[in-house]
Motif scaffolding. Structure first.
Motif, PDB file in Angstrom:
ATOM      1  N   ALA A   1       0.826  -1.207   0.000  1.00 26.26           N
ATOM      2  CA  ALA A   1       0.000   0.000   0.000  1.00 26.26           C
ATOM      3  C   ALA A   1       0.859   1.256   0.000  1.00 26.26           C
ATOM      4  N   SER A   2       1.971   1.219   0.714  1.00 31.04           N
ATOM      5  CA  SER A   2       2.872   2.371   0.741  1.00 31.04           C
ATOM      6  C   SER A   2       3.497   2.612  -0.621  1.00 31.04           C
ATOM      7  N   VAL A   3       3.914   1.541  -1.276  1.00 29.16           N
ATOM      8  CA  VAL A   3       4.492   1.665  -2.622  1.00 29.16           C
ATOM      9  C   VAL A   3       3.448   2.218  -3.591  1.00 29.16           C
ATOM     10  N   GLY A   4       2.224   1.666  -3.522  1.00 28.43           N
ATOM     11  CA  GLY A   4       1.159   2.151  -4.396  1.00 28.43           C
ATOM     12  C   GLY A   4       0.834   3.615  -4.154  1.00 28.43           C
ATOM     13  N   THR A   5       0.820   4.039  -2.878  1.00 24.55           N
ATOM     14  CA  THR A   5       0.551   5.442  -2.562  1.00 24.55           C
ATOM     15  C   THR A   5       1.666   6.335  -3.089  1.00 24.55           C
ATOM     16  N   MET A   6       2.912   5.875  -3.000  1.00 23.19           N
ATOM     17  CA  MET A   6       4.032   6.654  -3.524  1.00 23.19           C
ATOM     18  C   MET A   6       3.924   6.834  -5.040  1.00 23.19           C
ATOM     19  N   VAL A   7       3.455   5.797  -5.723  1.00 20.78           N
ATOM     20  CA  VAL A   7       3.243   5.910  -7.173  1.00 20.78           C
ATOM     21  C   VAL A   7       2.170   6.961  -7.458  1.00 20.78           C
ATOM     22  N   LEU A   8       1.091   6.942  -6.685  1.00 25.25           N
ATOM     23  CA  LEU A   8       0.017   7.919  -6.870  1.00 25.25           C
ATOM     24  C   LEU A   8       0.494   9.339  -6.564  1.00 25.25           C
ATOM     25  N   ILE A   9       1.325   9.500  -5.531  1.00 24.92           N
ATOM     26  CA  ILE A   9       1.879  10.815  -5.201  1.00 24.92           C
ATOM     27  C   ILE A   9       2.756  11.327  -6.335  1.00 24.92           C
ATOM     28  N   SER A  10       3.577  10.453  -6.891  1.00 22.47           N
ATOM     29  CA  SER A  10       4.442  10.842  -8.004  1.00 22.47           C
ATOM     30  C   SER A  10       3.621  11.234  -9.223  1.00 22.47           C
ATOM     31  N   LEU A  11       2.554  10.470  -9.493  1.00 25.78           N
ATOM     32  CA  LEU A  11       1.674  10.791 -10.624  1.00 25.78           C
ATOM     33  C   LEU A  11       0.953  12.113 -10.388  1.00 25.78           C
ATOM     34  N   ASP A  12       0.539  12.353  -9.159  1.00 28.46           N
ATOM     35  CA  ASP A  12      -0.135  13.611  -8.818  1.00 28.46           C
ATOM     36  C   ASP A  12       0.784  14.803  -9.059  1.00 28.46           C
ATOM     37  N   ARG A  13       2.033  14.712  -8.609  1.00 30.80           N
ATOM     38  CA  ARG A  13       2.985  15.814  -8.807  1.00 30.80           C
ATOM     39  C   ARG A  13       3.354  15.974 -10.281  1.00 30.80           C
ATOM     40  N   TYR A  14       3.408  14.866 -10.999  1.00 36.21           N
ATOM     41  CA  TYR A  14       3.712  14.924 -12.434  1.00 36.21           C
ATOM     42  C   TYR A  14       2.630  15.704 -13.181  1.00 36.21           C
ATOM     43  N   LEU A  15       1.373  15.398 -12.889  1.00 31.96           N
ATOM     44  CA  LEU A  15       0.270  16.100 -13.557  1.00 31.96           C
ATOM     45  C   LEU A  15       0.188  17.557 -13.124  1.00 31.96           C
ATOM     46  N   ALA A  16       0.478  17.825 -11.836  1.00 27.62           N
ATOM     47  CA  ALA A  16       0.404  19.203 -11.338  1.00 27.62           C
ATOM     48  C   ALA A  16       1.471  20.091 -11.962  1.00 27.62           C
ATOM     49  N   ILE A  17       2.655  19.552 -12.207  1.00 29.06           N
ATOM     50  CA  ILE A  17       3.767  20.343 -12.740  1.00 29.06           C
ATOM     51  C   ILE A  17       3.800  20.325 -14.263  1.00 29.06           C
ATOM     52  N   CYS A  18       3.568  19.163 -14.846  1.00 26.40           N
ATOM     53  CA  CYS A  18       3.725  19.016 -16.297  1.00 26.40           C
ATOM     54  C   CYS A  18       2.445  19.319 -17.077  1.00 26.40           C
ATOM     55  N   ASP A  19       1.295  19.236 -16.440  1.00 25.00           N
ATOM     56  CA  ASP A  19       0.033  19.532 -17.123  1.00 25.00           C
ATOM     57  C   ASP A  19      -0.870  20.345 -16.198  1.00 25.00           C
ATOM     58  N   PRO A  20      -0.418  21.544 -15.782  1.00 26.36           N
ATOM     59  CA  PRO A  20      -1.160  22.314 -14.768  1.00 26.36           C
ATOM     60  C   PRO A  20      -2.522  22.812 -15.228  1.00 26.36           C
ATOM     61  N   LEU A  21      -2.686  23.051 -16.533  1.00 28.49           N
ATOM     62  CA  LEU A  21      -3.950  23.598 -17.020  1.00 28.49           C
ATOM     63  C   LEU A  21      -5.101  22.606 -16.891  1.00 28.49           C
ATOM     64  N   ARG A  22      -4.785  21.309 -17.047  1.00 25.52           N
ATOM     65  CA  ARG A  22      -5.834  20.289 -16.964  1.00 25.52           C
ATOM     66  C   ARG A  22      -5.775  19.492 -15.667  1.00 25.52           C
ATOM     67  N   TYR A  23      -4.921  19.920 -14.749  1.00 23.62           N
ATOM     68  CA  TYR A  23      -4.741  19.176 -13.492  1.00 23.62           C
ATOM     69  C   TYR A  23      -6.033  19.125 -12.685  1.00 23.62           C
ATOM     70  N   SER A  24      -6.697  20.283 -12.538  1.00 21.08           N
ATOM     71  CA  SER A  24      -7.903  20.342 -11.708  1.00 21.08           C
ATOM     72  C   SER A  24      -9.053  19.512 -12.271  1.00 21.08           C
ATOM     73  N   THR A  25      -9.073  19.326 -13.593  1.00 22.96           N
ATOM     74  CA  THR A  25     -10.135  18.517 -14.202  1.00 22.96           C
ATOM     75  C   THR A  25      -9.785  17.031 -14.208  1.00 22.96           C
ATOM     76  N   LYS A  26      -8.499  16.735 -14.336  1.00 22.94           N
ATOM     77  CA  LYS A  26      -8.070  15.331 -14.336  1.00 22.94           C
ATOM     78  C   LYS A  26      -8.020  14.741 -12.930  1.00 22.94           C
ATOM     79  N   VAL A  27      -7.463  15.508 -12.012  1.00 22.61           N
ATOM     80  CA  VAL A  27      -7.262  15.009 -10.646  1.00 22.61           C
ATOM     81  C   VAL A  27      -8.310  15.638  -9.737  1.00 22.61           C
ATOM     82  N   THR A  28      -9.383  14.925  -9.525  1.00 20.45           N
ATOM     83  CA  THR A  28     -10.446  15.379  -8.629  1.00 20.45           C
ATOM     84  C   THR A  28     -10.389  14.589  -7.322  1.00 20.45           C
ATOM     85  N   THR A  29     -11.042  15.133  -6.303  1.00 18.73           N
ATOM     86  CA  THR A  29     -11.050  14.476  -4.990  1.00 18.73           C
ATOM     87  C   THR A  29     -11.678  13.092  -5.059  1.00 18.73           C
ATOM     88  N   LYS A  30     -12.773  12.975  -5.797  1.00 19.44           N
ATOM     89  CA  LYS A  30     -13.458  11.689  -5.896  1.00 19.44           C
ATOM     90  C   LYS A  30     -12.581  10.656  -6.583  1.00 19.44           C
TER      91      LYS A  30
END
Length: 326
Positions: free
Chosen positions: A110-139
Motif C-alpha cells: 500500500a505504501s508503494v502504491g501510494t508513492m506511485v500515486l503521489i508521483s503521478l499527482d505531482r507529475y500532472l500538477a507540474i507538467c500539465d497544470p492547465l488540466r490538473y484540476s479537471t483530471k485530478v479530482t477528490t473523488k
C-alpha cells in the motif's frame, strides 16, 4: 542445553533456541523500538487528524498524504509485534505468524502504491497544470486510494495462500515464524512491487525535476515585467514546485528505506521472517514511517499550525475545521 535458552523449555526436543545477546543490547533494542513505535504512531496520528479535520486540506494531494499517514500509523502499531519477536522466538501461534507477514506485506504494498500515486499527482500538477484540476479530482483520488488498499490486501493474500492451508508447515522448530513464497510468486512480487513501481516513481519525478527547473528559469527571466494577474499564476506555480520538492524528499527517503528489503529478494533470499537480516530490513522500513511526519513538520507550515491548534485544544471548538492553516 540450558532450558532458559529455549523458546519453549517444556518442549525440549522440538523448541527453537533463543538468540543469544547481551542483556544491555536487548534493553537498548527494546527501548529504541518502543520509542520509535511511540513517535511513529503519535506523529502520524497528528497528520491523520489534521488532514481529516481541516477542510482546507481536503484536496487530492493531501488525501494521498492521508493514505500514506494511515499506512505509517499502522506500521507504528505493528512495531509492537516486532518488539516481542526480538529474541527470535514467536509465541503467538502459527496462524498469527502468517497474519504477521500478511500485514507487513499489505503495508509495504500500500505504501508503494501510494508513492506511485503521489508521483503521478505531482507529475500532472507540474507538467500539465492547465488540466490538473479537471483530471485530478477528490473523488477520483479517493477511488484510487481505495483500490490501492484493496488490491494490496488481495495481492498479498494470493502470495501467501499456501501458508494458510497448514500454518507452520515451513517451521523447523517450535517458536519459529517462517512464511515461504513460491518462486514464481516471489519473482512476480519483485517485478510488480519493486522494479516496475520504483521505475515509474523515478521516471515521473525525473520528468517533474526537469520541468520544474525550466519553470524556475522562466519565472526568473520574466519576474521583472509581470502584471498582477500573471503574478498570481507565478505564485501558484511556486507553491506547486515547493510541494513537488517536499514530496520528492518523502519519495527519496522511502526508496532509500525500502530498497534494501527488495535487494535481498533480488539476490534470491527467501522470506524468512525469523532471520536477523530480514528483521533489520523491516526495522529500516519502519523507520521511514517515523521519518515522513518529521519531514512534514520541517517543511510544511500547515502541519506545525495544525499541531498548535490540536495541542491547545482549539480543535474542539465549533468551526475550527474551517481554520485557514495554509
Amino acid at each position: 542445553m540450558d532450558p532458559s535458552e529455549l523458546c519453549f523449555p517444556e518442549a525440549f526436543n522440538s523448541s527453537c533456541k533463543k538468540k543469544v545477546s547481551l542483556h544491555s543490547v536487548n534493553t537498548l533494542i527494546y527501548f529504541g523500538l518502543f520509542f520509535m513505535s511511540l513517535v511513529t504512531t503519535a506523529l502520524n496520528l497528528l497528520v491523520i487528524i489534521s488532514i481529516s479535520h481541516f477542510r482546507k486540506l481536503h484536496s487530492p494531494t493531501y488525501f494521498l498524504l492521508l493514505s500514506l499517514a494511515v499506512s505509517d500509523f499502522l506500521v507504528g502499531l505493528f512495531m509492537f509485534f516486532q518488539i516481542i519477536f526480538i529474541n527470535g522466538c514467536w509465541f503467538l501461534g502459527d496462524l498469527l505468524c502468517v497474519l504477521y507477514y500478511v500485514v507487513s506485506g499489505v503495508l509495504i504494498s500500500a505504501s508503494v502504491g501510494t508513492m506511485v500515486l503521489i508521483s503521478l499527482d505531482r507529475y500532472l500538477a507540474i507538467c500539465d497544470p492547465l488540466r490538473y484540476s479537471t483530471k485530478v479530482t477528490t473523488k477520483r483520488v479517493q477511488i484510487c486510494i481505495s483500490l490501492c488498499w484493496i488490491c494490496s490486501v488481495v495481492y498479498i493474500l494470493i502470495l501467501v495462500r499456501d501458508n494458510f492451508q497448514q500454518p507452520g508447515t515451513f517451521n523447523s522448530c517450535s517458536g519459529e515464524c517462517v512464511v515461504e513464497i513460491g518462486f514464481i510468486e516471489n519473482i512476480t512480487d519483485l517485478i510488480l512491487t519493486f522494479i516496475i513501481s520504483i521505475t515509474v516513481i523515478m521516471v515521473l519525478y525525473g520528468r517533474v525535476f526537469v520541468v520544474a527547473l525550466s519553470q524556475v528559469q522562466a519565472m526568473r527571466s520574466n519576474i521583472i515585467a509581470i502584471k498582477q494577474k500573471q503574478s498570481k499564476k507565478i505564485n501558484v506555480k511556486k507553491s506547486e514546485l515547493k510541494a513537488a520538492g517536499i514530496l520528492g524528499v518523502v519519495v527519496v527517503s522511502f526508496i532509500f528505506c525500502i530498497c534494501p528489503y527488495f535487494c535481498v529478494t533480488l539476490i534470491g533470499k527467501s522470506s524468512l521472517l525469523n532471520t536477523s537480516t530480514m528483521t533489520l530490513l523491516l526495522y529500516l522500513f519502519s523507520f521511514n514511517s517515523c521519518l515522513n511526519p518529521l519531514i512534514y513538520a520541517l517543511f510544511y507550515p500547515w502541519f506545525r499550525k495544525a499541531m498548535k491548534i490540536i495541542f491547545t485544544f482549539q480543535v474542539l471548538r465549533s468551526g475550527s475545521s474551517g481554520a485557514n492553516i495554509l
